[in-house]
Design a protein around this motif. Structure first.
Motif, PDB file in Angstrom:
ATOM      1  N   ILE A 184      27.063  12.509  43.826  1.00 12.24           N
ATOM      2  CA  ILE A 184      26.139  12.198  43.402  1.00 12.24           C
ATOM      3  C   ILE A 184      25.958  10.641  42.709  1.00 12.24           C
ATOM      4  O   ILE A 184      25.995  10.352  41.454  1.00 12.24           O
ATOM      5  CB  ILE A 184      24.710  12.549  43.889  1.00 12.24           C
ATOM      6  CG1 ILE A 184      24.784  14.072  44.246  1.00 12.24           C
ATOM      7  CG2 ILE A 184      23.676  11.876  44.241  1.00 12.24           C
ATOM      8  CD1 ILE A 184      23.533  15.501  43.802  1.00 12.24           C
ATOM      9  N   ALA A 185      26.149   9.725  43.699  1.00 11.19           N
ATOM     10  CA  ALA A 185      25.289   8.116  43.322  1.00 11.19           C
ATOM     11  C   ALA A 185      23.845   7.730  43.429  1.00 11.19           C
ATOM     12  O   ALA A 185      23.325   7.965  44.351  1.00 11.19           O
ATOM     13  CB  ALA A 185      26.370   7.147  44.050  1.00 11.19           C
ATOM     14  N   THR A 186      23.176   7.771  42.296  1.00 11.99           N
ATOM     15  CA  THR A 186      22.007   7.352  42.657  1.00 11.99           C
ATOM     16  C   THR A 186      21.057   6.745  41.200  1.00 11.99           C
ATOM     17  O   THR A 186      21.459   6.675  40.266  1.00 11.99           O
ATOM     18  CB  THR A 186      21.541   9.477  42.641  1.00 11.99           C
ATOM     19  OG1 THR A 186      20.171   8.835  43.018  1.00 11.99           O
ATOM     20  CG2 THR A 186      21.415   9.650  40.992  1.00 11.99           C
ATOM     21  N   HIS A 187      20.052   6.194  41.744  1.00 10.04           N
ATOM     22  CA  HIS A 187      19.182   5.831  40.942  1.00 10.04           C
ATOM     23  C   HIS A 187      18.302   6.261  40.871  1.00 10.04           C
ATOM     24  O   HIS A 187      17.490   5.833  39.932  1.00 10.04           O
ATOM     25  CB  HIS A 187      18.896   4.328  41.791  1.00 10.04           C
ATOM     26  CG  HIS A 187      19.493   3.290  41.812  1.00 10.04           C
ATOM     27  ND1 HIS A 187      20.040   2.492  40.865  1.00 10.04           N
ATOM     28  CD2 HIS A 187      20.402   2.806  43.018  1.00 10.04           C
ATOM     29  CE1 HIS A 187      21.458   2.063  41.144  1.00 10.04           C
ATOM     30  NE2 HIS A 187      20.949   1.922  42.685  1.00 10.04           N
ATOM     31  N   SER A 188      18.038   7.605  40.854  1.00 13.35           N
ATOM     32  CA  SER A 188      16.493   8.058  41.179  1.00 13.35           C
ATOM     33  C   SER A 188      16.695   9.472  39.686  1.00 13.35           C
ATOM     34  O   SER A 188      17.515  10.431  39.804  1.00 13.35           O
ATOM     35  CB  SER A 188      16.430   9.210  43.121  1.00 13.35           C
ATOM     36  OG  SER A 188      15.684   9.992  42.143  1.00 13.35           O
ATOM     37  N   PRO A 189      15.716   9.170  39.013  1.00  9.77           N
ATOM     38  CA  PRO A 189      15.674   9.932  37.819  1.00  9.77           C
ATOM     39  C   PRO A 189      15.074  11.471  37.920  1.00  9.77           C
ATOM     40  O   PRO A 189      15.908  11.983  37.304  1.00  9.77           O
ATOM     41  CB  PRO A 189      14.596   8.990  36.472  1.00  9.77           C
ATOM     42  CG  PRO A 189      14.435   7.990  37.152  1.00  9.77           C
ATOM     43  CD  PRO A 189      14.866   7.912  38.986  1.00  9.77           C
ATOM     44  N   ILE A 190      14.675  11.508  38.868  1.00  5.60           N
ATOM     45  CA  ILE A 190      13.781  12.544  39.667  1.00  5.60           C
ATOM     46  C   ILE A 190      15.379  13.812  40.526  1.00  5.60           C
ATOM     47  O   ILE A 190      15.796  14.942  39.858  1.00  5.60           O
ATOM     48  CB  ILE A 190      12.919  13.332  41.323  1.00  5.60           C
ATOM     49  CG1 ILE A 190      12.051  12.271  40.081  1.00  5.60           C
ATOM     50  CG2 ILE A 190      12.749  14.279  41.859  1.00  5.60           C
ATOM     51  CD1 ILE A 190      10.674  11.931  41.290  1.00  5.60           C
ATOM     52  N   ILE A 191      16.498  12.942  40.802  1.00  7.04           N
ATOM     53  CA  ILE A 191      17.463  13.735  40.899  1.00  7.04           C
ATOM     54  C   ILE A 191      18.268  13.701  40.142  1.00  7.04           C
ATOM     55  O   ILE A 191      19.003  15.254  40.235  1.00  7.04           O
ATOM     56  CB  ILE A 191      18.308  13.168  42.573  1.00  7.04           C
ATOM     57  CG1 ILE A 191      17.447  13.583  43.814  1.00  7.04           C
ATOM     58  CG2 ILE A 191      19.084  13.874  42.998  1.00  7.04           C
ATOM     59  CD1 ILE A 191      17.753  12.288  45.028  1.00  7.04           C
ATOM     60  N   MET A 192      18.263  12.692  39.381  1.00  8.14           N
ATOM     61  CA  MET A 192      20.086  13.168  37.713  1.00  8.14           C
ATOM     62  C   MET A 192      18.982  14.059  37.039  1.00  8.14           C
ATOM     63  O   MET A 192      20.024  14.352  36.435  1.00  8.14           O
ATOM     64  CB  MET A 192      20.182  12.096  37.835  1.00  8.14           C
ATOM     65  CG  MET A 192      18.616  11.344  37.077  1.00  8.14           C
ATOM     66  SD  MET A 192      19.223   9.804  35.958  1.00  8.14           S
ATOM     67  CE  MET A 192      19.490   8.268  37.504  1.00  8.14           C
ATOM     68  N   ALA A 193      17.974  14.557  37.417  1.00  8.67           N
ATOM     69  CA  ALA A 193      17.223  15.599  36.257  1.00  8.67           C
ATOM     70  C   ALA A 193      17.653  16.748  36.438  1.00  8.67           C
ATOM     71  O   ALA A 193      17.442  17.748  35.776  1.00  8.67           O
ATOM     72  CB  ALA A 193      15.392  15.833  36.569  1.00  8.67           C
ATOM     73  N   TYR A 194      18.603  17.699  37.716  1.00  6.89           N
ATOM     74  CA  TYR A 194      19.336  18.258  38.237  1.00  6.89           C
ATOM     75  C   TYR A 194      20.191  18.857  36.810  1.00  6.89           C
ATOM     76  O   TYR A 194      21.079  17.973  36.019  1.00  6.89           O
ATOM     77  CB  TYR A 194      20.324  18.890  39.270  1.00  6.89           C
ATOM     78  CG  TYR A 194      20.632  19.638  39.636  1.00  6.89           C
ATOM     79  CD1 TYR A 194      19.786  20.960  40.388  1.00  6.89           C
ATOM     80  CD2 TYR A 194      22.028  20.280  39.391  1.00  6.89           C
ATOM     81  CE1 TYR A 194      20.014  22.055  41.123  1.00  6.89           C
ATOM     82  CE2 TYR A 194      22.074  21.356  39.213  1.00  6.89           C
ATOM     83  CZ  TYR A 194      21.181  22.221  40.515  1.00  6.89           C
ATOM     84  OH  TYR A 194      22.048  23.969  40.247  1.00  6.89           O
ATOM     85  N   PRO A 195      19.934  20.368  36.059  1.00  4.54           N
ATOM     86  CA  PRO A 195      19.927  20.595  34.891  1.00  4.54           C
ATOM     87  C   PRO A 195      21.163  20.374  34.669  1.00  4.54           C
ATOM     88  O   PRO A 195      22.344  20.299  33.538  1.00  4.54           O
ATOM     89  CB  PRO A 195      19.464  21.627  34.764  1.00  4.54           C
ATOM     90  CG  PRO A 195      19.109  21.985  35.564  1.00  4.54           C
ATOM     91  CD  PRO A 195      18.839  21.238  36.533  1.00  4.54           C
ATOM     92  N   ASP A 196      22.445  21.542  35.943  1.00 11.73           N
ATOM     93  CA  ASP A 196      23.959  21.611  35.635  1.00 11.73           C
ATOM     94  C   ASP A 196      24.411  20.615  35.757  1.00 11.73           C
ATOM     95  O   ASP A 196      25.032  20.954  37.075  1.00 11.73           O
ATOM     96  CB  ASP A 196      23.654  23.176  36.266  1.00 11.73           C
ATOM     97  CG  ASP A 196      24.752  24.089  35.029  1.00 11.73           C
ATOM     98  OD1 ASP A 196      25.597  23.168  34.376  1.00 11.73           O
ATOM     99  OD2 ASP A 196      24.924  25.490  36.066  1.00 11.73           O
TER     100      ASP A 196
END
Length: 250
Positions: free
Chosen positions: A196-208
């Motif tokens: 996933i290419a993203t700017h979202s800190p919410i999405i990139m918070a997925y832990p694993d």
């Protein structure tokens, strides 16, 4: 089944010895100038960074090297509304796992409209089950951008697959981005791998997951709290009045 056994893509190598020149696009992008290889997480790998650093270009190159349409869709989509993708895919070596994915999809925020149009065209031509049924049965053009995105996540992504997402947060509210974390987790539990290419800190918070930050210094693995995205958002909301004052004064 161990998740390591269904890691569909283990590593991405750039065939540097075959690159004609690192002075021309896309090889002059900061992230590609020094790229040798990237080890992918068996579950989720994030590409993050400022615009122009090459994260979406690399994601597109991986998608094309895997056989996806540059504009997005499943492996069965072969439409083309414009020819703007780079030659990067020709210089990537995909190190695959033992298992082959049963499903796959390349979702691009900027060209998702073209995917929706292609679905309608295929269904008008007929010759089999309606394609739109696998996206929830409702025309993607008759939904908001965010609704059509989320319908794709929920209905089209079937599990046991490889899913490449380019800035999926572009059409999603913060609440929908949180819901997307749940959907990502569901897919991981169904033996899926996501890049996933993203700017979202919410999405990139997925832990694993692995987070690779693309910058002028190349590509480096980071923890969430070390990323510029996280630090800037944290600083903004913890000292919002001061930040607003500084921004508006400048």
């Amino acid at each position: 089944m161990s998740y390591l056994s269904w890691q569909y893509i283990r590593r991405i190598n750039l065939k540097r010895e075959e690159v004609p020149s690192f002075r021309h696009y896309p090889f002059n992008l900061p992230s590609l100038k020094t790229l040798d290889q990237l080890d992918l997480h068996p579950k989720v790998t994030f590409f993050i960074g400022e615009n122009g650093m090459g994260k979406s270009t690399l994601l597109e190159g991986i998608a094309v090297a895997l056989g996806f349409n540059p504009e997005g869709g499943s492996l069965n989509f072969n439409f083309s509304t414009y020819d703007s993708h780079s030659e990067l895919a020709d210089y990537l070596k995909i190190i695959r796992g033992i298992e082959k994915p049963r499903d796959g999809f390349f979702l691009r925020a900027e060209s998702f409209y073209n995917v929706a149009s292609s679905i309608e065209e295929m269904d008008r031509e007929g010759g089999g089950p309606k394609v739109i049924d696998s996206f929830g049965g409702k025309s993607l053009h008759e939904q908001s951008h965010g609704e059509s995105f989320f319908a794709t996540f929920i209905h089209r992504f079937r599990g046991n697959g490889i899913y490449l997402l380019d800035e999926p947060e572009a059409a999603l509210s913060p609440l929908r981005q949180m819901s997307m974390l749940t959907r990502i987790h569901d897919l991981v539990n169904e033996n899926s791998q996501l890049i996933i290419a993203t700017h979202s800190p919410i999405i990139m918070a997925y832990p694993d997951a692995k987070i690779y930050e693309f910058s002028e210094d190349g590509v480096h693995e980071r923890k969430l709290e070390e990323t510029n995205h996280y630090m800037i958002m944290k600083q903004f909301f913890e000292d919002r009045e001061r930040m607003i004052h500084r921004l508006l004064d400048e």
